[in-house]
Design a protein around this motif. Structure first.
Motif, PDB file in Angstrom:
ATOM      1  N   THR A 111     -27.836  25.784  12.421  1.00  0.00           N
ATOM      2  CA  THR A 111     -27.478  26.956  11.634  1.00  0.00           C
ATOM      3  C   THR A 111     -26.071  26.793  11.080  1.00  0.00           C
ATOM      4  O   THR A 111     -25.793  27.138   9.931  1.00  0.00           O
ATOM      5  CB  THR A 111     -27.551  28.228  12.496  1.00  0.00           C
ATOM      6  OG1 THR A 111     -28.851  28.333  13.076  1.00  0.00           O
ATOM      7  CG2 THR A 111     -27.251  29.474  11.671  1.00  0.00           C
ATOM      8  N   ARG A 112     -25.175  26.246  11.891  1.00  0.00           N
ATOM      9  CA  ARG A 112     -23.791  26.038  11.473  1.00  0.00           C
ATOM     10  C   ARG A 112     -23.141  25.014  12.397  1.00  0.00           C
ATOM     11  O   ARG A 112     -23.357  25.024  13.607  1.00  0.00           O
ATOM     12  CB  ARG A 112     -23.019  27.353  11.549  1.00  0.00           C
ATOM     13  CG  ARG A 112     -21.513  27.246  11.329  1.00  0.00           C
ATOM     14  CD  ARG A 112     -21.148  26.774   9.942  1.00  0.00           C
ATOM     15  NE  ARG A 112     -21.778  27.562   8.880  1.00  0.00           N
ATOM     16  CZ  ARG A 112     -21.622  27.292   7.589  1.00  0.00           C
ATOM     17  NH1 ARG A 112     -20.881  26.279   7.182  1.00  0.00           N
ATOM     18  NH2 ARG A 112     -22.232  28.044   6.680  1.00  0.00           N
ATOM     19  N   LEU A 113     -22.369  24.117  11.810  1.00  0.00           N
ATOM     20  CA  LEU A 113     -21.557  23.174  12.574  1.00  0.00           C
ATOM     21  C   LEU A 113     -20.101  23.611  12.466  1.00  0.00           C
ATOM     22  O   LEU A 113     -19.566  23.768  11.365  1.00  0.00           O
ATOM     23  CB  LEU A 113     -21.702  21.753  12.026  1.00  0.00           C
ATOM     24  CG  LEU A 113     -20.737  20.720  12.631  1.00  0.00           C
ATOM     25  CD1 LEU A 113     -21.030  20.498  14.109  1.00  0.00           C
ATOM     26  CD2 LEU A 113     -20.804  19.398  11.877  1.00  0.00           C
ATOM     27  N   PHE A 114     -19.468  23.822  13.607  1.00  0.00           N
ATOM     28  CA  PHE A 114     -18.047  24.136  13.640  1.00  0.00           C
ATOM     29  C   PHE A 114     -17.286  22.858  13.989  1.00  0.00           C
ATOM     30  O   PHE A 114     -17.494  22.272  15.059  1.00  0.00           O
ATOM     31  CB  PHE A 114     -17.751  25.235  14.660  1.00  0.00           C
ATOM     32  CG  PHE A 114     -18.288  26.576  14.252  1.00  0.00           C
ATOM     33  CD1 PHE A 114     -17.694  27.312  13.237  1.00  0.00           C
ATOM     34  CD2 PHE A 114     -19.421  27.111  14.868  1.00  0.00           C
ATOM     35  CE1 PHE A 114     -18.200  28.544  12.843  1.00  0.00           C
ATOM     36  CE2 PHE A 114     -19.933  28.333  14.492  1.00  0.00           C
ATOM     37  CZ  PHE A 114     -19.322  29.059  13.474  1.00  0.00           C
ATOM     38  N   LEU A 115     -16.430  22.431  13.072  1.00  0.00           N
ATOM     39  CA  LEU A 115     -15.648  21.217  13.260  1.00  0.00           C
ATOM     40  C   LEU A 115     -14.265  21.615  13.750  1.00  0.00           C
ATOM     41  O   LEU A 115     -13.497  22.253  13.033  1.00  0.00           O
ATOM     42  CB  LEU A 115     -15.557  20.442  11.950  1.00  0.00           C
ATOM     43  CG  LEU A 115     -14.823  19.101  12.000  1.00  0.00           C
ATOM     44  CD1 LEU A 115     -15.538  18.132  12.941  1.00  0.00           C
ATOM     45  CD2 LEU A 115     -14.705  18.508  10.605  1.00  0.00           C
ATOM     46  N   LEU A 116     -13.942  21.228  14.979  1.00  0.00           N
ATOM     47  CA  LEU A 116     -12.697  21.646  15.615  1.00  0.00           C
ATOM     48  C   LEU A 116     -11.577  20.649  15.355  1.00  0.00           C
ATOM     49  O   LEU A 116     -11.776  19.441  15.448  1.00  0.00           O
ATOM     50  CB  LEU A 116     -12.904  21.806  17.124  1.00  0.00           C
ATOM     51  CG  LEU A 116     -13.502  23.131  17.617  1.00  0.00           C
ATOM     52  CD1 LEU A 116     -14.786  23.485  16.887  1.00  0.00           C
ATOM     53  CD2 LEU A 116     -13.740  23.078  19.122  1.00  0.00           C
ATOM     54  N   GLN A 117     -10.399  21.192  15.045  1.00  0.00           N
ATOM     55  CA  GLN A 117      -9.199  20.383  14.858  1.00  0.00           C
ATOM     56  C   GLN A 117      -8.039  21.039  15.587  1.00  0.00           C
ATOM     57  O   GLN A 117      -8.000  22.262  15.733  1.00  0.00           O
ATOM     58  CB  GLN A 117      -8.883  20.218  13.366  1.00  0.00           C
ATOM     59  CG  GLN A 117      -9.980  19.488  12.602  1.00  0.00           C
ATOM     60  CD  GLN A 117      -9.707  19.369  11.112  1.00  0.00           C
ATOM     61  OE1 GLN A 117      -8.681  19.833  10.619  1.00  0.00           O
ATOM     62  NE2 GLN A 117     -10.619  18.751  10.387  1.00  0.00           N
ATOM     63  N   ASP A 118      -7.087  20.235  16.041  1.00  0.00           N
ATOM     64  CA  ASP A 118      -5.969  20.706  16.852  1.00  0.00           C
ATOM     65  C   ASP A 118      -4.920  21.374  15.967  1.00  0.00           C
ATOM     66  O   ASP A 118      -4.347  20.736  15.083  1.00  0.00           O
ATOM     67  CB  ASP A 118      -5.365  19.514  17.603  1.00  0.00           C
ATOM     68  CG  ASP A 118      -4.424  19.932  18.724  1.00  0.00           C
ATOM     69  OD1 ASP A 118      -3.755  20.966  18.583  1.00  0.00           O
ATOM     70  OD2 ASP A 118      -4.359  19.205  19.731  1.00  0.00           O
ATOM     71  N   ALA A 119      -4.664  22.666  16.200  1.00  0.00           N
ATOM     72  CA  ALA A 119      -3.692  23.405  15.393  1.00  0.00           C
ATOM     73  C   ALA A 119      -2.273  22.889  15.579  1.00  0.00           C
ATOM     74  O   ALA A 119      -1.409  23.112  14.727  1.00  0.00           O
ATOM     75  CB  ALA A 119      -3.743  24.896  15.745  1.00  0.00           C
ATOM     76  N   ARG A 120      -2.015  22.177  16.678  1.00  0.00           N
ATOM     77  CA  ARG A 120      -0.653  21.692  16.936  1.00  0.00           C
ATOM     78  C   ARG A 120      -0.295  20.502  16.049  1.00  0.00           C
ATOM     79  O   ARG A 120       0.877  20.291  15.747  1.00  0.00           O
ATOM     80  CB  ARG A 120      -0.517  21.295  18.406  1.00  0.00           C
ATOM     81  CG  ARG A 120      -0.790  22.430  19.384  1.00  0.00           C
ATOM     82  CD  ARG A 120      -0.853  21.920  20.808  1.00  0.00           C
ATOM     83  NE  ARG A 120      -1.905  20.908  20.953  1.00  0.00           N
ATOM     84  CZ  ARG A 120      -2.134  20.234  22.078  1.00  0.00           C
ATOM     85  NH1 ARG A 120      -1.387  20.465  23.149  1.00  0.00           N
ATOM     86  NH2 ARG A 120      -3.107  19.346  22.126  1.00  0.00           N
TER      87      ARG A 120
END
Length: 208
Positions: A111-120
């Motif tokens: 349904t949806r892929l959430f691609l995570l990236q480091d905010a730091r």
């Protein structure tokens, strides 16, 4: 959607059309911590050692069919995918589980892929590579920045968001069928920042 209503256990790979929301990111990006914060339960395994998630894990959100019985069904699955990039383990094993992740993304009805990236630190070279691969494979994705509580300054987070948005607009000029969503979610599993907004994004893609 009530995050307290997760089933409290992993589920086998579903064979029906129940919505699936997958979470992918660089090893040690805080993916499992974010999932636990969203689910309000410690279901996903967290570790300071990168690459602990080596298989695809499904966590089901369940709710009673009505107030008069105890029948439950899974309304949606959260899918915890193995991280990409650096991970502890034999090189062959690392390459194998990352290859399986690619195969999963190409075949699974997400349904949806959430691609995570480091905010730091913002999007890294490997993140850009993965984004390019997702676009070539025409897999729609939404970027989520994690660990915002660890950023030195809010200006740094704004810089990273702008960098992501600039890439989006540049790609949009090239391809009007861009797979990347224009939305960027800034979150903190530690403090709960951005989780309500992320839940709203998930709920908007569900029909009850």
């Amino acid at each position: 959607m009530d995050p307290a209503e997760f089933g409290g256990q992993q589920h086998p790979s579903p064979e029906d059309t129940t919505p699936r929301f997958a979470f992918l990111g660089r090893s040690n990006v805080g993916k499992s911590s974010l999932l636990n914060a969203l689910m309000n339960q410690s279901l996903a395994v967290t570790s300071k050692q990168p690459g602990r998630t080596q298989k695809v894990h499904y966590y089901g959100w369940v709710a009673s069919e009505n107030t008069h019985d105890c029948m439950e069904r899974v309304h949606a699955y959260f899918v915890d995918l193995p991280g990409y990039g650096y991970a502890v383990g034999p090189d062959e094993a690392v390459e194998e589980w990352q290859r399986r992740t690619q195969q999963f993304l190409l075949r699974a009805p997400l349904t949806r892929l959430f691609l995570l990236q480091d905010a730091r630190v913002g999007p890294q070279a490997f993140d850009q590579t993965v984004q390019g691969w997702l676009e070539e494979a025409e897999i729609a994705f939404t970027i989520v920045l994690t660990k915002s509580d660890g950023a030195r300054r809010m200006a740094d987070i704004i810089k990273h968001v702008n960098q992501i948005c600039m890439r989006y607009h540049h790609r949009q000029q090239i391809d009007d069928t861009l797979s990347q969503s224009p939305f960027v979610y800034v979150t903190s599993a530690k403090h709960g920042a951005g989780l309500d907004e992320l839940w709203s994004a998930i709920e908007s893609e569900l029909s009850f």
